[in-house]
Design an enzyme around this catalytic site. Sequence first.
Site, short mmCIF file in Angstrom:
data_model
loop_
_atom_site.label_atom_id
_atom_site.label_comp_id
_atom_site.label_asym_id
_atom_site.label_seq_id
_atom_site.Cartn_x
_atom_site.Cartn_y
_atom_site.Cartn_z
N TYR A 143 50.75 40.48 25.79
CA TYR A 143 50.36 41.59 24.91
C TYR A 143 51.18 41.61 23.63
O TYR A 143 50.73 42.13 22.61
CB TYR A 143 50.55 42.93 25.64
CG TYR A 143 49.36 43.34 26.45
CD1 TYR A 143 48.92 42.57 27.52
CD2 TYR A 143 48.65 44.51 26.14
CE1 TYR A 143 47.82 42.96 28.26
CE2 TYR A 143 47.56 44.89 26.88
CZ TYR A 143 47.15 44.12 27.94
OH TYR A 143 46.07 44.50 28.67
N ASP A 227 44.78 35.03 41.08
CA ASP A 227 43.35 34.91 41.41
C ASP A 227 43.12 35.16 42.90
O ASP A 227 42.17 35.85 43.29
CB ASP A 227 42.79 33.54 40.98
CG ASP A 227 43.62 32.36 41.49
OD1 ASP A 227 44.77 32.57 41.93
OD2 ASP A 227 43.10 31.23 41.46
N ASP A 251 47.16 44.42 34.30
CA ASP A 251 46.03 45.11 33.68
C ASP A 251 44.75 44.84 34.46
O ASP A 251 44.01 45.76 34.84
CB ASP A 251 45.88 44.61 32.23
CG ASP A 251 44.70 45.24 31.51
OD1 ASP A 251 44.56 46.48 31.57
OD2 ASP A 251 43.91 44.49 30.89
N ASP A 255 42.75 47.44 37.42
CA ASP A 255 41.36 47.88 37.30
C ASP A 255 40.60 47.56 38.58
O ASP A 255 39.80 48.36 39.06
CB ASP A 255 40.66 47.19 36.11
CG ASP A 255 40.67 48.06 34.86
OD1 ASP A 255 41.55 48.93 34.75
OD2 ASP A 255 39.79 47.86 33.99
#
Length: 371
Positions: A143, A227, A251, A255
């Site tokens: 980021y 993953d 992040d 979600d």
Amino acid sequence: MASNKKLLVLPGDGIGPEVMREVRRVVDWMDRRRAVGFDIEEGLVGGSAIEAEGNPCPDATVAKAKAADAVLFGSVGGPKWDSLPFEQRPELGILRLRKDLGLFANLRPALVLDPLVDASSLKADIVRGVDIMVVRESTGGIYFGEPRGIEVLANGKRRGFDTDVYHEDEIIRVARVAFDLARKRRNKVTSVEKANVMQSGRLWRAVVGAVGKAEYPDVELEHMYADNCAMQLCIKPKQFDVILGSNLFGDVLSDLAAALTGSIGMLPSATLGAIDAVTGKRHALYEPIHGSAPDIAGKGIANPCAQILSFAMLLRWSFGLEDDAKLLETAVEKVLAGGLRTADIMQTGMARVGTSVMGEAVIRELDKLAA
Ligand code: IPM
Ligand code: MG
């Protein structure tokens, strides 16, 4: 009574201001009924700050945030500002606050509440009882890493690039937050990276492993590729207690974990800075996981629960008011158990209500619980 706590409220864009109005009632209730008082200041952030000041995170907002005991954040962004240049986008509002306040540990609970177990897209048996805390590093990694940019090569083709970079101290401090949390929960940390393909991932795995071994031998530590973690979250989410990851993996996986619950409109989060050795204070910001939801903004139908529960997290993490936090969480659960639902969590046989009726119902439950 102890002196008042200083809160900075940043409603932001979209449904932010609507759901924040319901929180203000809860704050007033706490002011009246409990031994805790708040002085509230408001500030501008995101698209609304762009409109007013031409900047998604004005210096005045950062200064107010630094002076406050805690920040309650709504949400930012919307189609109106989607076409702005990259460095002027509303999202920079939250990114700058995280960076400038040193808010490196983003705590994102994914909790399946019993009354909402059927709201998940996964089978009830798989999600019933899921209680995960994602700890996401939030001031480093890709980021903020340099170099980054889009350059035009000699052949006229463009090349876009970002840098995922972690200093070991950044990994150590967020790992400690995860391990400390695990000790208060079910004592397990799953640390995620891509140590099989990324150098920063190799370092991440080595450093988290060393912190675990030296400082938290009592906490179970598992390393998992990011993953695989995504897959495991969908297959067997109950294996997880605390998930620790970088800014980017945290992040994405937070979600996913939130979606498991089927009710992203219910989930709060906290982002914490370091504890100051002298004052014992830490900067902290609390916000719902859901975004600004521009499609339903202004209609009075948004679910205020995530914002209300963010305030509960604030009571707990910034002020140690565990009883008040629990009281508020219980009130929200009772409202759900009583059958009220906003549109996002509507189920057959339940009563569909709007934002303010939901907020009023929470206040009623608080009254009953405190009676
Ligand atoms: C989040 C959001 C933000 C992020 C955006 C709005 C910049 O997705 O808080 O998870 O990527 O951190
Ligand atoms: Mg996100």
